[in-house]
Structures are given as structure tokens and as C-alpha cells.
Design an enzyme around this catalytic site. Structure first.
Site, PDB file in Angstrom:
ATOM      1  N   ASP A   1       0.857  -1.193   0.000  1.00 42.10           N
ATOM      2  CA  ASP A   1       0.000   0.000   0.000  1.00 42.10           C
ATOM      3  C   ASP A   1       0.884   1.230   0.000  1.00 42.10           C
ATOM      4  O   ASP A   1       1.886   1.285   0.727  1.00 42.10           O
ATOM      5  CB  ASP A   1      -0.907   0.005   1.245  1.00 42.10           C
TER       6      ASP A   1
ATOM      7  N   TYR B   1     -13.706   6.161 -14.286  1.00 43.31           N
ATOM      8  CA  TYR B   1     -13.493   5.087 -13.315  1.00 43.31           C
ATOM      9  C   TYR B   1     -14.113   3.789 -13.815  1.00 43.31           C
ATOM     10  O   TYR B   1     -13.481   2.726 -13.801  1.00 43.31           O
ATOM     11  CB  TYR B   1     -14.093   5.483 -11.965  1.00 43.31           C
TER      12      TYR B   1
END
Length: 356
Positions: free
Chosen positions: A38, A156
Site C-alpha cells: 500500500d 473510473y
């Protein structure tokens, strides 16, 4: 440095985020070893505090588009859950280029690494790919209908559709790939920073602010508890029949956004009155809802609303026997409890004058 292992190892990209952290907690609780990649742009180390000092858990801070890093981490894993993505309407509209790069290049980087390492990949997609499909409920093999490219929100959906195409193409070349489309997943640890509706509503209600409903509130959604979503992902990972397929993962309990606001206010009122005996009755819910025009909510433009979303979950039920267990009432209770405790802790730490 990732520790050597003797048990099954999972790599979760975006594992310090909302869904990823709950998935990591579940897998770790089952005795597995978990590696999280991450970059902490939207994920938080507080989300993975459950793994503090656990020798079976590794957090690697880095970007999912870093091919050498992704391949090195994939070499340790037997399965990769690819959850890293730019999400949330506000973030997509604010940084369309960065969001597209993260979503498309990230998925391709993961799939290439999995191909070289022969590692199973589960790829996160979204209900956004259905676009403006009018059919309810929406089924995995429905045609899709996206809006024009001048509306940024569709970027998106288009990026996640491309992720699906890429993933299925890799599967046809022999890679075990499973794709899951998440529908409005909510629960503890979710941030309202990027436009997610439920945490925004709960935070506003707890602070005594008007709950901001975008548009007229007649649009409807089905909200799934994150722990139910995690159960679905775990079952998909374990099912040989899921490989090479696309699955809806969502609740089938619809609610309009205006009704959601009313239910949030009722849940907050119930919690407050339960903790503070004798509290005066709150004003009617409608008086505490503020309807916000889309032009005001998204002043930069590029937004187009979807009327209704509801998944057909026949396919995943047939393959894994999964179905959601938690009702919307239970979801609201969990989120209100978490946000209430966080707000109470903040008030204890910060002088009253600073909160005014």
C-alpha cells in the site's frame, strides 16, 4: 524485507485500505501469512493496527505500479488479492489522470507478475461498470451503458472495465483469475473523504450538522457490510469453479438515499438517547436533511448520477453458496458505534474551544 514462511501466503494490494484491511484481518485470523502492499495515499496504518507486532504480517509501503516490487512480493504469495485502486467520485474527478494510471497500470502490473510467478489473482472491480443500465437487478452478463467521455465519472467505470478485459485475457492464456464487482460496500474504517455516502451521513449526524443528500434523494443503492464482502472474497478464492468468471458481490436490500439519511438520523438519535438518559427529542429528520444540487456538490463538473443499483447475486450463490447476512440496520449500528467512539475520543483529546 518480507519474512520467509511455511504457511499459505496472501498478497493484498491496497491492504491498508477499507476493504483490504478487513480482508487481511480475516486471513490473518485464519492462521495465514499476509503481505500488504500500500502506498498509504488513501489507506492508513491505523486500519491494520490489528496486525501490530504479528510476525505473520508484513506491510510494504510502495506503489502497485512498481513492477519489480510487485513481482518480488508476488513471488512469496500463493494468491494475490488486487484491491489497490483510485476510488470515490470526488477523487476520480479531482485527479482523473492519476486515477486512470493507478487503476489500469496497477492491474496490468499485478497480472504480469502473477503470470510470471504462476500466482492466482483475484481482481477487484465495481458496480460502476454497469453504467446507466436500466435493468434491475444487474447481472454479470448484462450489456453495459456508459455515459459520454466529457463526464469524468465514467473514467473510473471504463478503467475497471479495462481491468476486467485484461484479467480475462490473462486467464485465457492460462492464469487463474477471478473478478469480483463490489456494490456499495460499507462498514467500520470507511472514510467519507472521497465522497462515500454512509460515513459522510453518520459523521454529519453525530456532529449535529445537516445531513447532505446530493440531488433529490430518490436514487437507490444496496449497502453491503464489509465483513459480508470479505466472506464472499474468501469463498471465491477457495472455489475452483470461480476461476475465469466475473461475480457480483453486493446486498439486495435497496434503499433510497433520502431514506438512508432518515435511517442514519434515527440510528444516531437512538444511540445518543441511549447513552444520555433524559436527552430531549431531536427535531424531525426532514428538518435535518439538506438537499444539495449536484452542481454544488461537484463544482468542477463531470458528474452524472445513476438512478438505481441492485446486484443479481444468483451466480455467486450458485458457485459458493454465499449470501449477505447483515441487514442495513446492523450496518448502521456498526458504523454509528465506530464513529461515535472516534468522536468521543477526539473530544477527550482536544480542548473544547478548539472544537467550536
Amino acid at each position: 524485507m518480507v519474512r520467509q514462511h511455511s504457511k499459505k501466503v496472501f498478497l493484498i494490494t491496497g491492504g491498508a485500505g477499507f476493504v483490504g484491511s478487513h480482508l487481511g484481518e480475516r486471513l490473518l485470523g485464519e492462521g495465514n501469512r499476509v503481505i500488504v502492499l500500500d502506498n498509504l495515499s488513501t489507506g492508513k496504518t491505523s486500519n491494520i493496527s490489528f496486525a501490530e507486532n504479528d510476525p505473520r504480517f508484513d506491510l510494504v509501503v510502495g506503489d502497485v505500479t512498481d513492477a519489480p516490487l510487485v513481482e518480488r512480493l508476488t513471488s512469496f504469495a500463493e494468491t494475490v488479492f488486487h484491491l489497490a485502486a483510485a476510488v470515490g467520485v470526488k477523487l476520480i474527478l479531482a485527479d482523473a489522470i492519476g486515477s486512470l494510471k493507478t487503476n489500469v497500470a496497477g492491474a496490468e502490473t499485478v497480472l504480469e507478475a502473477c503470470t510470471r510467478q504462476r500466482t492466482k489473482a483475484l481482481i477487484a472491480s465495481t458496480s460502476e461498470v454497469y453504467g446507466k443500465v436500466a435493468r434491475i437487478p444487474q447481472r454479470e452478463d448484462d450489456d453495459v451503458l456508459l455515459g459520454p467521455t466529457c463526464y469524468g465519472r465514467w473514467s473510473y467505470a471504463a478503467s475497471k472495465m479495462l481491468d476486467e478485459f485484461i484479467g480475462l485475457a490473462y486467464h485465457r492464456q492460462g492464469l487463474p483469475v477471478v473478478i469480483f464487482r463490489l456494490f456499495n460496500t460499507v462498514g467500520p474504517r470507511q472514510s467519507g473523504r472521497y465522497g462515500m455516502v454512509l460515513p459522510r451521513f453518520v459523521s454529519a449526524a453525530l456532529k449535529g450538522e445537516a445531513v447532505p443528500v446530493y440531488g433529490d434523494g430518490t436514487q437507490s443503492r444496496c449497502f453491503l457490510h464489509v465483513r459480508d464482502a470479505v466472506e464472499a472474497l474468501v469463498r471465491l478464492e477457495r472455489s475452483p469453479k470461480a476461476v475465469g468468471e466475473v461475480f457480483n458481490v453486493g446486498s439486495t436490500e435497496p434503499v433510497t438515499i433520502a431514506e438512508l439519511a432518515r435511517r442514519v438520523l434515527a440510528a444516531v438519535d437512538s444511540r445518543v438517547s441511549g447513552r444520555r438518559v433524559g436527552t430531549a427529542a431531536a427535531s424531525p429528520a426532514e428538518a435535518r436533511i439538506r438537499y444539495v444540487p449536484y452542481g454544488e456538490a461537484y463544482p468542477s463538473g463531470g458528474f452524472e448520477e445513476i438512478g438505481h443499483r441492485m446486484p443479481d447475486i444468483t451466480k455467486i450463490r450458485g458457485v459458493t453458496r454465499w449470501r449477505p447476512k447483515r441487514s442495513l440496520g446492523e450496518i448502521l449500528e456498526d458504523v454509528v458505534d465506530e464513529r461515535s467512539l472516534a468522536l468521543e475520543e477526539l473530544r477527550e483529546q482536544v480542548p473544547v474551544a478548539a472544537l467550536a
